[in-house]
Design an enzyme around this catalytic site. Structure first.
Site, PDB file in Angstrom:
ATOM      1  N   ASP A 177       2.075 -16.526   1.553  1.00 31.56           N
ATOM      2  CA  ASP A 177       2.376 -15.347   0.760  1.00 31.56           C
ATOM      3  C   ASP A 177       1.213 -14.684   0.254  1.00 31.56           C
ATOM      4  O   ASP A 177       0.137 -15.278  -0.167  1.00 31.56           O
ATOM      5  CB  ASP A 177       3.470 -16.101  -0.097  1.00 31.56           C
ATOM      6  CG  ASP A 177       4.185 -14.785  -1.172  1.00 31.56           C
ATOM      7  OD1 ASP A 177       5.030 -14.188  -0.402  1.00 31.56           O
ATOM      8  OD2 ASP A 177       3.618 -14.563  -2.073  1.00 31.56           O
ATOM      9  N   ASN A 185      -0.337  -2.128  -2.893  1.00 36.30           N
ATOM     10  CA  ASN A 185       0.755  -1.216  -2.307  1.00 36.30           C
ATOM     11  C   ASN A 185       1.241  -0.278  -3.314  1.00 36.30           C
ATOM     12  O   ASN A 185       1.181   0.782  -2.905  1.00 36.30           O
ATOM     13  CB  ASN A 185       1.770  -2.177  -1.973  1.00 36.30           C
ATOM     14  CG  ASN A 185       2.681  -1.485  -0.811  1.00 36.30           C
ATOM     15  OD1 ASN A 185       1.850  -1.010   0.031  1.00 36.30           O
ATOM     16  ND2 ASN A 185       3.875  -1.494  -0.928  1.00 36.30           N
ATOM     17  N   ASP A 194       0.084  -1.032   4.675  1.00 29.21           N
ATOM     18  CA  ASP A 194       0.391  -1.092   6.001  1.00 29.21           C
ATOM     19  C   ASP A 194      -0.940  -1.919   6.735  1.00 29.21           C
ATOM     20  O   ASP A 194      -0.928  -2.654   7.391  1.00 29.21           O
ATOM     21  CB  ASP A 194       1.131  -0.068   6.726  1.00 29.21           C
ATOM     22  CG  ASP A 194       2.492   0.239   6.649  1.00 29.21           C
ATOM     23  OD1 ASP A 194       3.050  -0.695   5.973  1.00 29.21           O
ATOM     24  OD2 ASP A 194       2.810   1.197   7.068  1.00 29.21           O
ATOM     25  N   ASP A 220       5.900  -9.201   2.718  1.00 27.60           N
ATOM     26  CA  ASP A 220       4.114  -9.855   2.767  1.00 27.60           C
ATOM     27  C   ASP A 220       4.281 -11.398   2.957  1.00 27.60           C
ATOM     28  O   ASP A 220       3.364 -11.840   2.773  1.00 27.60           O
ATOM     29  CB  ASP A 220       3.777  -9.470   1.609  1.00 27.60           C
ATOM     30  CG  ASP A 220       4.308  -9.954   0.268  1.00 27.60           C
ATOM     31  OD1 ASP A 220       5.390 -10.461   0.468  1.00 27.60           O
ATOM     32  OD2 ASP A 220       3.698  -9.939  -1.077  1.00 27.60           O
TER      33      ASP A 220
END
Length: 287
Positions: A177, A185, A194, A220
């Protein structure tokens, strides 16, 4: 005939030959026998194996390699001797594959004609196999990162469990993770997010062995399945991934790291139990 054979002798192993003109050598019944076998499958690996076996029984062939955009399929044994030939597969004026042929000796003129004839005949079944492979790849890959997707994870996990039940073997699951990804983000936008996900995927893949599998599980979160592994090697790969995150320029610039949990397969495990153990370990290690 002698001139053709002399020309062939001079160029063995060099340029790509274009089999645009050939003198038919095999009769209709022989060609039909070849073609009927190729119609039994569209799986590229099986198709290539059939093609190799048929050519091996017809010509002094010892190796075959079908080279396409996403992967190579090899059969028999290939060597760097001077008896290598390669012929292109063309569709709509574009090369979609290259077939490499390896022979135990120089072909005589009639054998060269047979090779050209069978190469041309094989092109349509091969094109069907390539299209099937493309569709299959699209269905099992994540569009953004090109890692295997959740569906592929479920299939691979099931296959490793089945194998371990039949032949006792040890494999491991890593649940990964990302840390600080959400903040980056939100601050820099999805386009930068991205790029970070792509960098993470490449970093994780670069730390694995050829026999291991990497997946984008969703969002993610990533997973890895490590085959034929031990607790020590599992820990080594975990540390390698975390160190690689620190050394990757884009990830280091944004301070993106990862938390990893691992679990080794046990004989009384279910797929759900194995995942929950690795997931729980990941949250215990969360930065």
């Amino acid at each position: 005939m002698e001139q053709l054979n002399q020309l062939y002798e001079q160029h063995v192993g060099e340029n790509v030959f274009n089999p645009g003109h050939y003198a038919p050598v095999l009769n209709q019944h022989e060609l039909s026998t070849f073609f009927q076998k190729w119609l039994t499958t569209i799986d590229l690996a099986i198709l290539g194996e059939l093609f190799f076996e048929q050519l091996e029984n017809t010509l002094p062939l010892c190796g075959l390699k079908i080279q396409c955009n996403h992967s190579d399929f090899c059969f028999g044994s290939r060597s760097n001797n001077r008896y290598n030939k390669r012929l292109a597969v063309i569709q709509h004026d574009e090369q979609i594959a290259m077939i490499h042929y390896t022979f135990t000796r120089t072909l005589v003129a009639r054998e060269w004609q047979i090779l050209q004839q069978l190469h041309i005949l094989f092109q349509n079944p091969l094109k069907n196999g390539l299209e099937y492979e493309r569709i299959k790849l699209a269905a099992t890959r994540d569009n953004l990162t090109s890692l295997r997707n959740r569906s592929s994870f479920d299939d691979t996990m099931h296959r490793l469990f089945s194998h371990a039940k039949r032949q006792p073997s040890q494999f491991a699951l890593l649940v990964i993770d990302l840390d600080k990804f959400k903040q980056v983000n939100d601050q820099y936008g999805h386009s930068q997010g991205d790029k970070i996900l792509v960098a993470c995927a490449a970093t994780i893949s670069g730390c694995l062995r050829d026999t291991d599998f990497a997946f984008r599980f969703g969002g993610d979160e990533f997973c890895c399945l490590l085959t034929d592994t031990s607790i020590d090697s599992c820990q080594q790969i975990t540390q390698r991934i975390q160190q690689a995150f620190k050394e990757q320029d884009l990830l280091a610039h944004h301070g993106v790291s990862c938390s990893i949990g691992s679990a080794i397969y046990q004989s009384d495990d279910t797929e759900h139990c194995l995942f929950m153990r690795a997931d729980a370990a990941m949250y215990r290690n969360k930065n």
